[in-house]
Motif scaffolding. Structure first.
Motif, mmCIF file in Angstrom:
data_model
loop_
_atom_site.group_PDB
_atom_site.id
_atom_site.type_symbol
_atom_site.label_atom_id
_atom_site.label_comp_id
_atom_site.label_asym_id
_atom_site.label_seq_id
_atom_site.Cartn_x
_atom_site.Cartn_y
_atom_site.Cartn_z
ATOM 1 N N GLU A 95 14.146 -20.350 -7.295
ATOM 2 C CA GLU A 95 13.740 -20.408 -8.548
ATOM 3 C C GLU A 95 12.573 -19.354 -9.023
ATOM 4 O O GLU A 95 12.800 -18.555 -10.054
ATOM 5 C CB GLU A 95 13.013 -21.678 -8.885
ATOM 6 C CG GLU A 95 13.146 -22.096 -10.466
ATOM 7 C CD GLU A 95 12.833 -23.590 -10.619
ATOM 8 O OE1 GLU A 95 12.971 -23.800 -11.878
ATOM 9 O OE2 GLU A 95 12.093 -23.974 -10.022
ATOM 10 N N ARG B 204 17.779 -21.621 -11.736
ATOM 11 C CA ARG B 204 16.939 -22.299 -12.617
ATOM 12 C C ARG B 204 17.409 -23.958 -12.363
ATOM 13 O O ARG B 204 18.565 -24.095 -12.325
ATOM 14 C CB ARG B 204 16.801 -21.968 -14.027
ATOM 15 C CG ARG B 204 18.076 -22.194 -15.084
ATOM 16 C CD ARG B 204 17.699 -21.631 -16.263
ATOM 17 N NE ARG B 204 19.026 -21.739 -17.020
ATOM 18 C CZ ARG B 204 19.264 -22.612 -17.692
ATOM 19 N NH1 ARG B 204 18.545 -23.870 -17.510
ATOM 20 N NH2 ARG B 204 20.518 -22.798 -18.388
ATOM 21 N N ALA C 37 12.464 -20.835 -15.334
ATOM 22 C CA ALA C 37 12.618 -22.234 -15.145
ATOM 23 C C ALA C 37 12.367 -23.061 -16.247
ATOM 24 O O ALA C 37 11.356 -22.871 -17.052
ATOM 25 C CB ALA C 37 11.566 -22.321 -13.974
#
Length: 245
Positions: free
Chosen positions: A62, A68, A94
């Motif tokens: 991520e 994400r 994210a």
């Protein structure tokens, strides 16, 4: 499963072999839009690594923009995260906060997904998998075995042979029972015990599985026939119950 997405995941360099494996697993479960929602436990089982290791590599993927996470809840219960794969080189923003704890066995979604050119990460770090440690039970088991074994030669080598065994309580009991039986066998007692194998040889050869038969020696004594003698012969009985020559 999308073969195109799987190929892109395989070509993507993430700088860590376990992280690559997690990414490929996510690609394997991704839809045509690059979405999937397997549980952490399912990924761990499929990749044969720990759940905590999966979470570490998910966070790193991520950070580097390969995916994400979308965190989902149903009332007070956490649901499996939705992972959005972004293998097109664009940075992924994210969503939400820290990683959520998901219950094992969450439903995974079959299918595939597509993306454009893979992105390359230049963050290379060594794989640091924890080394398995011998349990206290195994250490104490060898100490007890060595105490019982009659020929104490090359203890260090014997301990190495012991550590190679997949020791369980059942196997330990089997070894002790066989050792007790063989230690009283004729083969081990004859010639002052010079034919007793070294413990290393005994363990490496799984000699506790040997058949010993009924070869145990009878109790040894230096004198015989004393119980058959008449110790009153030739003596004269006295009135007080004693004897005279």
């Amino acid at each position: 499963m999308s073969m195109d997405l799987m190929v892109k995941a395989m070509k993507t360099k993430v700088g860590n072999p376990l992280r690559k494996l997690v990414l490929v697993k996510l690609a394997d479960n991704a839809s045509d839009q690059g979405e999937c929602w397997p549980s952490y436990q399912h990924i761990a089982d499929q990749c044969e690594i720990s759940r905590s290791t999966v979470k570490v590599h998910i966070r790193e993927l991520e950070k580097t923009g390969f995916l994400r996470r979308e965190f989902r809840r149903n009332g007070e219960l956490n649901q499996s995260n939705v992972f959005h794969l972004t293998l097109d080189g664009g940075a992924a923003a994210a969503l939400g906060g820290g990683a959520a704890e998901n219950p094992p066995g969450a439903v995974e979604n079959p299918g595939g997904g597509a993306a454009a050119a893979p992105r390359t990460s230049h963050s290379f770090e060594p794989v640091k998998e924890p080394k398995p440690m011998r349990t206290k039970c195994a250490q104490e088991g060898f100490a007890q075995f060595w105490k019982l074994y009659p020929r104490k030669v090359d203890k260090a080598k014997a301990e190495k042979a012991w550590n190679k065994l997949d020791m369980t309580p059942g196997l330990f009991a089997e070894i002790c029972a066989a050792l007790a039986k063989q230690a009283t066998s004729l083969d081990w007692l004859k010639s002052g015990g010079q034919f007793i194998p070294h413990a290393t040889t005994w363990l490496n050869g799984r000699r506790w599985e040997d058949e010993t038969g009924n070869s145990a020696l009878p109790p040894l004594t230096r004198h015989t026939g004393f119980d058959q003698r008449d110790y009153k012969a030739g003596l004269t009985a006295r009135g007080d119950g004693t004897y005279d020559f």
